[in-house]
Scaffold this active site. Structure first.
Site, PDB file in Angstrom:
ATOM      1  N   HIS A  85       0.291 -12.932  58.407  1.00  0.00           N
ATOM      2  CA  HIS A  85      -1.101 -13.327  58.650  1.00  0.00           C
ATOM      3  C   HIS A  85      -1.938 -12.120  59.063  1.00  0.00           C
ATOM      4  O   HIS A  85      -1.925 -11.708  60.221  1.00  0.00           O
ATOM      5  CB  HIS A  85      -1.136 -14.432  59.725  1.00  0.00           C
ATOM      6  CG  HIS A  85      -2.498 -14.986  59.980  1.00  0.00           C
ATOM      7  ND1 HIS A  85      -2.890 -15.456  61.206  1.00  0.00           N
ATOM      8  CD2 HIS A  85      -3.570 -15.147  59.153  1.00  0.00           C
ATOM      9  CE1 HIS A  85      -4.137 -15.872  61.132  1.00  0.00           C
ATOM     10  NE2 HIS A  85      -4.569 -15.699  59.906  1.00  0.00           N
TER      11      HIS A  85
ATOM     12  N   ASN B  28      -5.269 -18.516  65.562  1.00  0.00           N
ATOM     13  CA  ASN B  28      -6.207 -19.605  65.278  1.00  0.00           C
ATOM     14  C   ASN B  28      -6.074 -20.784  66.222  1.00  0.00           C
ATOM     15  O   ASN B  28      -7.018 -21.545  66.400  1.00  0.00           O
ATOM     16  CB  ASN B  28      -6.067 -20.038  63.820  1.00  0.00           C
ATOM     17  CG  ASN B  28      -6.727 -19.020  62.919  1.00  0.00           C
ATOM     18  OD1 ASN B  28      -7.860 -18.618  63.168  1.00  0.00           O
ATOM     19  ND2 ASN B  28      -6.014 -18.546  61.911  1.00  0.00           N
TER      20      ASN B  28
ATOM     21  N   SER C 205      -3.518 -19.293  57.375  1.00  0.00           N
ATOM     22  CA  SER C 205      -4.026 -19.205  58.742  1.00  0.00           C
ATOM     23  C   SER C 205      -3.390 -20.249  59.648  1.00  0.00           C
ATOM     24  O   SER C 205      -3.505 -20.158  60.866  1.00  0.00           O
ATOM     25  CB  SER C 205      -5.532 -19.465  58.756  1.00  0.00           C
ATOM     26  OG  SER C 205      -6.193 -18.580  57.907  1.00  0.00           O
TER      27      SER C 205
ATOM     28  N   GLU D 135       0.127 -11.186  62.359  1.00  0.00           N
ATOM     29  CA  GLU D 135       1.059 -12.161  62.917  1.00  0.00           C
ATOM     30  C   GLU D 135       2.161 -12.365  61.876  1.00  0.00           C
ATOM     31  O   GLU D 135       1.863 -12.645  60.711  1.00  0.00           O
ATOM     32  CB  GLU D 135       0.369 -13.511  63.143  1.00  0.00           C
ATOM     33  CG  GLU D 135      -0.513 -13.588  64.366  1.00  0.00           C
ATOM     34  CD  GLU D 135      -1.061 -15.006  64.588  1.00  0.00           C
ATOM     35  OE1 GLU D 135      -0.820 -15.570  65.652  1.00  0.00           O
ATOM     36  OE2 GLU D 135      -1.726 -15.535  63.675  1.00  0.00           O
TER      37      GLU D 135
HETATM   38  P1  NAD Z   1     -11.257 -16.983  49.447  1.00  0.00           P
HETATM   39  O1  NAD Z   1     -11.792 -18.321  49.073  1.00  0.00           O
HETATM   40  O2  NAD Z   1     -12.212 -15.890  49.792  1.00  0.00           O
HETATM   41  O3  NAD Z   1     -10.320 -16.411  48.251  1.00  0.00           O
HETATM   42  C1  NAD Z   1      -9.319 -17.151  47.615  1.00  0.00           C
HETATM   43  C2  NAD Z   1      -9.096 -16.520  46.247  1.00  0.00           C
HETATM   44  O4  NAD Z   1      -7.918 -17.072  45.657  1.00  0.00           O
HETATM   45  C3  NAD Z   1     -10.250 -16.745  45.259  1.00  0.00           C
HETATM   46  O5  NAD Z   1     -10.746 -15.502  44.811  1.00  0.00           O
HETATM   47  C4  NAD Z   1      -9.587 -17.536  44.110  1.00  0.00           C
HETATM   48  O6  NAD Z   1     -10.101 -17.210  42.830  1.00  0.00           O
HETATM   49  C5  NAD Z   1      -8.126 -17.103  44.261  1.00  0.00           C
HETATM   50  N1  NAD Z   1      -7.192 -18.041  43.637  1.00  0.00           N
HETATM   51  C6  NAD Z   1      -7.169 -19.402  43.727  1.00  0.00           C
HETATM   52  N2  NAD Z   1      -6.154 -19.912  42.983  1.00  0.00           N
HETATM   53  C7  NAD Z   1      -5.518 -18.856  42.414  1.00  0.00           C
HETATM   54  C8  NAD Z   1      -4.420 -18.719  41.529  1.00  0.00           C
HETATM   55  N3  NAD Z   1      -3.765 -19.781  41.062  1.00  0.00           N
HETATM   56  N4  NAD Z   1      -4.050 -17.471  41.149  1.00  0.00           N
HETATM   57  C9  NAD Z   1      -4.704 -16.374  41.584  1.00  0.00           C
HETATM   58  N5  NAD Z   1      -5.770 -16.442  42.439  1.00  0.00           N
HETATM   59  C10 NAD Z   1      -6.177 -17.663  42.838  1.00  0.00           C
HETATM   60  O7  NAD Z   1     -10.219 -17.247  50.632  1.00  0.00           O
HETATM   61  P2  NAD Z   1      -9.813 -16.252  51.849  1.00  0.00           P
HETATM   62  O8  NAD Z   1     -10.811 -16.383  52.938  1.00  0.00           O
HETATM   63  O9  NAD Z   1      -9.474 -14.919  51.291  1.00  0.00           O
HETATM   64  O10 NAD Z   1      -8.490 -16.985  52.369  1.00  0.00           O
HETATM   65  C11 NAD Z   1      -7.245 -16.828  51.708  1.00  0.00           C
HETATM   66  C12 NAD Z   1      -6.133 -17.203  52.669  1.00  0.00           C
HETATM   67  O11 NAD Z   1      -6.172 -16.307  53.803  1.00  0.00           O
HETATM   68  C13 NAD Z   1      -6.249 -18.629  53.228  1.00  0.00           C
HETATM   69  O12 NAD Z   1      -4.969 -19.162  53.372  1.00  0.00           O
HETATM   70  C14 NAD Z   1      -6.912 -18.387  54.588  1.00  0.00           C
HETATM   71  O13 NAD Z   1      -6.624 -19.393  55.515  1.00  0.00           O
HETATM   72  C15 NAD Z   1      -6.274 -17.069  54.996  1.00  0.00           C
HETATM   73  N6  NAD Z   1      -7.032 -16.262  55.982  1.00  0.00           N
HETATM   74  C16 NAD Z   1      -8.399 -16.201  55.913  1.00  0.00           C
HETATM   75  C17 NAD Z   1      -9.075 -15.406  56.843  1.00  0.00           C
HETATM   76  C18 NAD Z   1     -10.573 -15.264  56.770  1.00  0.00           C
HETATM   77  O14 NAD Z   1     -11.164 -14.707  57.713  1.00  0.00           O
HETATM   78  N7  NAD Z   1     -11.218 -15.689  55.706  1.00  0.00           N
HETATM   79  C19 NAD Z   1      -8.367 -14.698  57.831  1.00  0.00           C
HETATM   80  C20 NAD Z   1      -6.961 -14.758  57.840  1.00  0.00           C
HETATM   81  C21 NAD Z   1      -6.307 -15.561  56.905  1.00  0.00           C
END
Ligand code: NAD
Length: 283
Positions: free
Chosen positions: A140, A190, A120, A152
Site C-alpha cells: 500500500h 485508512n 487501500s 504499508e
Molecule cells: P484511479 O481511478 O485513479 O485509477 C485506476 C486505473 O485503473 C484507471 O486508470 C483505469 O483505467 C485502470 N484500470 C481499470 N481496470 C483495468 C484493467 N482491467 N486493466 C488495466 N487497467 C485498468 O484509482 P487510484 O486512485 O489510482 O486507486 C487505485 C488503487 O489504489 C485503489 O485500490 C485505491 O484504493 C488505492 N489507493 C489510492 C490512493 C489515492 O490516494 N487515490 C492511495 C493509496 C491507495
C-alpha cells in the site's frame, strides 16, 4: 543480483506514481492499461512527475530520460509479460474488479511471480484465497507516491515469510520505509485517516462550518499540512467512499458509516481533483 521485472496494472492516480518510482530505481516496468488513450495519459503523467523531480533538483534530465526508457506501455492485461516477477495491481477499489484481474493474471503469468495489491482497505486474505495465496501480499503506497516514504506491507492469512521478505527488500530498494501490518479492514493508515475525513464531511453537511473553515481549523489548529476536505479531493471521493464501505461492512460498526453527503457527491460525479470538482473546484 538481477532486478525483478515489474508490471503495474492500472495507470491512474496511484499506478502512474508507482511506475515512476520503480522506473527511477532502474527496474524494468510494464505499465498495463485498458486502452491506448489511457496508457498515453498515464505516460504523460509519469513524464510530468519526472519533470517535477528534475525541477526540484532530485534527479537530472538524463536520469529522467533513462527512467522513461525503463517503462514499457502495455494495452490489456492479456499482454502482460509471462516472465514478470512482481505484479502490482492499482485499479479501482472494488473487490470483484480486482478478483477478476488477478484470476486472469494467475492463468497467464509464471507461478513464481508475486502478486501485490495497492488496495487501500480490501482484505488481502479474501483477494488471495484462490489465487497463489502464499505469493500474495498488500503493498500500500501513499499518494503522491514519488514524495511519500511509507509503504504499508500487509500480510494475508497465508502470505509466506519468503514473499514478505522479498517485498520488504524491494520496498527498501525504492528508498521507502516499509511497515508490517496484519490484514484488518483499512489496515492502519485508512482506519485512522478515513473516519477523520468522513467526520469532516458530516461537519460540512450539518452546517457546522464552511469547507474552507473546516480545513483551516485542521491546518492551523492541528498542524496538518492539508485540510481533510482538500485531502479527500486529492485522494478521490469515490476512493474515500469505497474505503468507508469496506470498513463499515468489515467491522459491522456504525462508527464507520459513510456520510450521506459523501455518497451524494460520488453519485453526482464530484470526485475531487480528478473530475475537476469535489469539496473545492479545480482547473
Ligand atoms: P484511479 O481511478 O485513479 O485509477 C485506476 C486505473 O485503473 C484507471 O486508470 C483505469 O483505467 C485502470 N484500470 C481499470 N481496470 C483495468 C484493467 N482491467 N486493466 C488495466 N487497467 C485498468 O484509482 P487510484 O486512485 O489510482 O486507486 C487505485 C488503487 O489504489 C485503489 O485500490 C485505491 O484504493 C488505492 N489507493 C489510492 C490512493 C489515492 O490516494 N487515490 C492511495 C493509496 C491507495
Amino acid at each position: 543480483m538481477e532486478k525483478s521485472k515489474i508490471a503495474v496494472v492500472g495507470g491512474g492516480t496511484m499506478g502512474n506514481g508507482i511506475v515512476t518510482v520503480f522506473a527511477i530505481n532502474d527496474f524494468s516496468v510494464s505499465l498495463v492499461e485498458i486502452s491506448e488513450d489511457l496508457v498515453n495519459k498515464a505516460l504523460k503523467n509519469i513524464e510530468s512527475n519526472l519533470s517535477r523531480l528534475v525541477k526540484k533538483g532530485s534527479i537530472t534530465e538524463e536520469k529522467k530520460n533513462q527512467s522513461l526508457q525503463n517503462i514499457t506501455p502495455i494495452i490489456s492485461i492479456k499482454n502482460t509479460p509471462v516472465d514478470t516477477d512482481l505484479v502490482i495491481e492499482a485499479v479501482y477499489e472494488n473487490k470483484d474488479v480486482k478478483l477478476s484481474i488477478f484470476k486472469e493474471l494467475h492463468a497467464l503469468i509464471q507461478p513464481s511471480c508475486i502478486f501485490a495489491t495497492n488496495t487501500s482497505s480490501i482484505s488481502i486474505t479474501e483477494l488471495s484465497a484462490s489465487i497463489r495465496p502464499d505469493k500474495f501480499i498488500g503493498m500500500h503506497f501513499m499518494n503522491p507516491v514519488p514524495m511519500m516514504k511509507l509503504v504499508e506491507i500487509i500480510r494475508g492469512y497465508s502470505t509466506s515469510n519468503e514473499t514478505y521478505e522479498k517485498i520488504k527488500a524491494i520496498t527498501l530498494s525504492l528508498d521507502k520505509t516499509p511497515v508490517e501490518v496484519n490484514d484488518f479492514p483499512g489496515f492502519i493508515a485508512n482506519r485512522i485517516l478515513m473516519p477523520m475525513i468522513n467526520e469532516a464531511v458530516f461537519a460540512l453537511m450539518e452546517g457546522v462550518a464552511t469547507a474552507e473553515d473546516i480545513d483551516t481549523v485542521m491546518k492551523l489548529g492541528m498542524n496538518h499540512p492539508m485540510g481533510p476536505l482538500t485531502l479527500a479531493d486529492f485522494i478521490g471521493l469515490d476512493v474515500c467512499l469505497a474505503i468507508m464501505e469496506v470498513m463499515f461492512k468489515g467491522f459491522g460498526d456504525s462508527k464507520y458509516r459513510p456520510c450521506p453527503l459523501l455518497r451524494k457527491m460520488v453519485a453526482a460525479n464530484k470526485l475531487g481533483r480528478k473530475s475537476g470538482e469535489g469539496f473545492f473546484k479545480y482547473n
